[in-house]
Write an enzyme that holds these catalytic residues in place. Structure first.
Site, PDB file in Angstrom:
ATOM      1  N   ASP A 240      37.475  44.012  43.455  1.00 38.72           N
ATOM      2  CA  ASP A 240      37.723  44.829  44.647  1.00 38.72           C
ATOM      3  C   ASP A 240      36.457  45.352  45.313  1.00 38.72           C
ATOM      4  OD1 ASP A 240      40.567  44.801  45.002  1.00 38.72           O
ATOM      5  OD2 ASP A 240      40.724  45.922  43.141  1.00 38.72           O
TER       6      ASP A 240
ATOM      7  N   ASP B 155      45.696  39.925  47.218  1.00 40.16           N
ATOM      8  CA  ASP B 155      44.811  40.991  47.703  1.00 40.16           C
ATOM      9  C   ASP B 155      43.349  40.542  47.740  1.00 40.16           C
ATOM     10  OD1 ASP B 155      47.104  41.684  46.112  1.00 40.16           O
ATOM     11  OD2 ASP B 155      46.564  43.794  46.192  1.00 40.16           O
TER      12      ASP B 155
END
Length: 349
Positions: A72, A130
């Site tokens: 991330d 994602d």
């Protein structure tokens, strides 16, 4: 929110019924959204207090440039330092971003052709939709450094995602599990959605946004086609409400009584505004109008919090992880980030 935020902590969500403000450390995936939102607001309003608070909290975030335990880093470092480098460049920002890109690239597996999302045991290699959102950092790194390695990783990851994450109707699984030694697909599922074969709505938004960025950075028409296909799946879905803020899953049980996800609406609106720049006139008008409707709905009393309420967050009614009953019908820091980004993109159009 800045007054309520403990030292070294980052906003996550707020539970209005308990008056509980939940925060995280800098290592959590949402840490970049608060400074990123502040920087977008500073860009719009030029209020020095916003920049001062962003600068303060980014000092706590800076160490995550060396974090190789997460996929991330795009969310964490590009939404923060990437925006800072664009809005008010400083000498150390490119180095921080390059180190972040190197840390992200360390999670790439050539056999699978993707960046590892969640760490797992054995031969398992997990990739989530994602992860498309973290490729922008790699595209930037190649452009800045002249080293094609980062872009090549991003392109390979995007191609693998097109191949394995999408169904025939252009909806996306949340999770694909590969064998890290052979690259073979072991399992496809939807961890945060209503069922494995359901269309978890924020996952569709991540895919739409990610492939729009991939087209912007490469001009490869297959990424534009993929973004258009995802956009049309969302906008033509019979379960999309007229006000355009989607239910948390397009296949949620008892859907017309299901919760909406304002964060997915914000991400989708921002992505559609960019996508509308790359398509023909008819499609451009359709995407622009849909984004406009989404933003207008998010600015209504139903979704936009009153000043001083909602723990300092802007949007109400986000849905984090419904199956785990985590962050359900609450504000979400990433919802605010993409809402403000969408408003800026709308204003600039």
């Amino acid at each position: 929110m800045a007054k309520e935020l403990p030292e070294g902590r980052f906003p996550k969500t707020y539970y209005p019924n308990e008056n509980h403000f939940e925060t995280s450390g800098s290592e959590w995936w949402v840490s970049g959204f608060y400074p990123g939102t502040l920087l977008y607001l500073y860009e719009a309003l030029e209020d020095p207090a916003l920049k001062k608070e962003a600068d303060r909290i980014m000092k706590d975030l800076e160490k995550e440039q060396y974090n190789t335990s997460t996929h991330d880093l795009g969310f964490m470092m590009f939404c923060s330092f990437g925006n800072a480098n664009r809005i008010h460049p400083q000498e150390n920002y490119p180095e921080i971003l390059m180190n972040s890109a190197k840390s992200l690239a360390s999670r790439f597996n050539e056999k699978v052709g993707a960046i590892r999302s969640w760490d797992s045991e054995g031969d398992s290699f997990i990739v989530i939709i994602d992860n498309m959102m973290n490729l922008e950092l790699l595209f930037w790194a190649s452009e800045y450094s002249g080293d094609p390695k980062f872009k090549n990783i991003a392109v390979t990851h995007a191609n693998t995602t097109i191949k394995n994450h999408f169904r025939k109707d252009h909806s996306s699984y949340h999770v694909v599990n590969y064998n890290e030694n052979t690259g073979e697909v072991i399992e496809k599922r939807t961890a945060q959605g209503a069922a494995n074969e359901s269309a978890w709505v924020r996952g569709q938004a991540w895919g739409l946004y990610g492939f729009t960025v991939a087209y912007r950075e490469t001009k490869d028409p297959k990424y534009l086609e993929q973004a258009i296909n995802i956009a049309n799946f969302i906008l033509n879905n019979p379960n999309l409400p007229k006000d355009m803020i989607p239910y948390w899953d397009f296949n949620a049980p008892n859907i017309f009584n299901a919760l909406r996800d304002s964060s997915a609406g914000a991400i989708t609106a921002s992505a559609l505004l960019e996508l509308s720049r790359y398509v023909d006139t008819k499609a451009s008008k359709k995407y622009f109008k849909a984004a406009e409707t989404m933003l207008n709905t998010l600015m209504s009393d139903e979704y936009l919090a009153d000043k001083g309420m909602n723990g300092g967050f802007l949007l109400k009614h986000g849905v984090g992880h419904h199956p785990e009953n985590s962050e359900v019908d609450v504000p979400l820091t990433y919802g605010d980030y993409y809402f403000v980004e969408g408003l800026l993109r709308y204003k600039n159009r």
